[in-house]
Design an enzyme around this catalytic site. Structure first.
Site, PDB file in Angstrom:
ATOM      1  N   HIS A 145       0.760  -1.258  -0.056  1.00  0.00           N
ATOM      2  CA  HIS A 145       0.105   0.019  -0.208  1.00  0.00           C
ATOM      3  C   HIS A 145       0.788   1.375   0.155  1.00  0.00           C
ATOM      4  CE1 HIS A 145       0.655   1.522   4.297  1.00  0.00           C
ATOM      5  NE2 HIS A 145       1.051  -0.041   4.331  1.00  0.00           N
ATOM      6  N   CYS A 146       0.099   2.376  -0.123  1.00  0.00           N
ATOM      7  CA  CYS A 146       0.874   3.547  -0.115  1.00  0.00           C
ATOM      8  C   CYS A 146      -0.373   4.425   0.832  1.00  0.00           C
ATOM      9  CB  CYS A 146       1.363   4.485  -1.421  1.00  0.00           C
ATOM     10  SG  CYS A 146       0.166   4.502  -2.715  1.00  0.00           S
ATOM     11  N   THR A 147      -0.349   5.724   0.212  1.00  0.00           N
ATOM     12  CA  THR A 147      -1.160   6.639   1.046  1.00  0.00           C
ATOM     13  C   THR A 147      -2.660   6.448   0.722  1.00  0.00           C
ATOM     14  OG1 THR A 147       0.465   8.202   1.813  1.00  0.00           O
ATOM     15  CG2 THR A 147      -1.822   9.032   1.625  1.00  0.00           C
ATOM     16  N   THR A 153       1.125   1.999  -5.546  1.00  0.00           N
ATOM     17  CA  THR A 153       0.409   0.906  -5.394  1.00  0.00           C
ATOM     18  C   THR A 153      -0.104   0.460  -6.565  1.00  0.00           C
ATOM     19  OG1 THR A 153       0.014   1.136  -2.826  1.00  0.00           O
ATOM     20  CG2 THR A 153      -1.317  -0.482  -4.284  1.00  0.00           C
TER      21      THR A 153
END
Length: 249
Positions: A145-147, A153
């Site tokens: 994941h990222c933000t 992602t």
């Protein structure tokens, strides 16, 4: 037929979904409940955490930059956490433009996003190589994941699916699903025009295409990029298929 749902309805994450079920090499389907992609996991409720426990999630790979992950940190029970930081560039570039008195427009934002994806290919190969190395260790369920779970992602998911032999149009379909699932935080935006926010906080086909055009132009294609930059050779791809594709019958 499977009754697995691709998108998992969590309260504290809006873009958490399964990469299973897509047809890969030899018509074998990507295994369900092994590979998950998501936006950040710092807002999960107790019920969300319990739901992830029921998935037997064991590994989390955080592609957020260092300040992002520090500002919204998390720890999940029985889940090994790995930081593979890719620093965000679009917001920084937008802030630099604002300080210089330059107006951000939708076409400029679109070019910034395309540049960001090209930079994933050229500047962040080590992080994606590390992600593949972890994938090749075993097949315990994982999430990356990222933000927002859309750019860093999104490119990671596209690389993984294409390495497993999933067709380009299917990979693009999965990538664009973010536009239906991701809930944008109410606090973002500031004074930016809505048309700019709609570029920065959504995904477009030409963002992902910019990355793979760079792969083709600079590395001679995906096979070469996987082997030369991400250290995923033919043997590694065969193991990836063994771990994450469902055998026939």
């Amino acid at each position: 037929m499977t009754d697995f749902s691709r998108s998992l309805p969590l309260v504290g994450a809006s873009n958490f979904r399964d990469l299973g079920g897509y047809a890969g090499h030899g018509g074998q389907s990507v295994r369900w409940r092994r590979l998950f992609r998501s936006d950040h996991l710092a807002g999960l409720t107790q019920e969300d955490t319990q739901a992830l426990g029921e998935l037997r999630l064991a590994r989390a790979f955080d592609l957020r930059g260092r300040l992002e992950s520090a500002a919204q940190s998390y720890a999940l029970p029985d889940v090994r956490y790995h930081a593979l930081p890719i620093e965000p560039t679009v917001v920084q570039r937008a802030q630099e433009m604002a300080r210089a008195g330059q107006e951000m427009t939708a076409p400029i934002a679109r070019r910034l996003m395309q540049d960001t994806y090209r930079a994933f290919v050229s500047d962040n190969a080590e992080q994606f190589a590390a992600l593949f190395a972890h994938l090749l260790e075993d097949d315990t369920p994982l999430v990356f994941h990222c933000t927002a779970g859309k750019d860093r992602t999104g490119f990671a998911a596209a690389l993984i699916l294409r390495a497993l032999g999933v067709a380009d149009d299917v990979v693009l379909h999965d990538y664009l699903m973010t536009n239906d699932l991701y809930r944008r935080p109410a606090a973002v935006g500031g004074s930016a025009p809505q048309e700019v926010l709609d570029v920065i906080w959504r995904v477009q086909a030409d963002f992902l295409e910019a990355a793979f055009e760079a792969v083709q132009r600079d590395h001679g294609g995906l096979d070469n990029y996987l082997q030369e930059r991400l250290r995923v050779n033919d043997a590694a791809r065969a193991r990836l298929a063994q771990l994450y594709l469902q055998p026939h019958g």
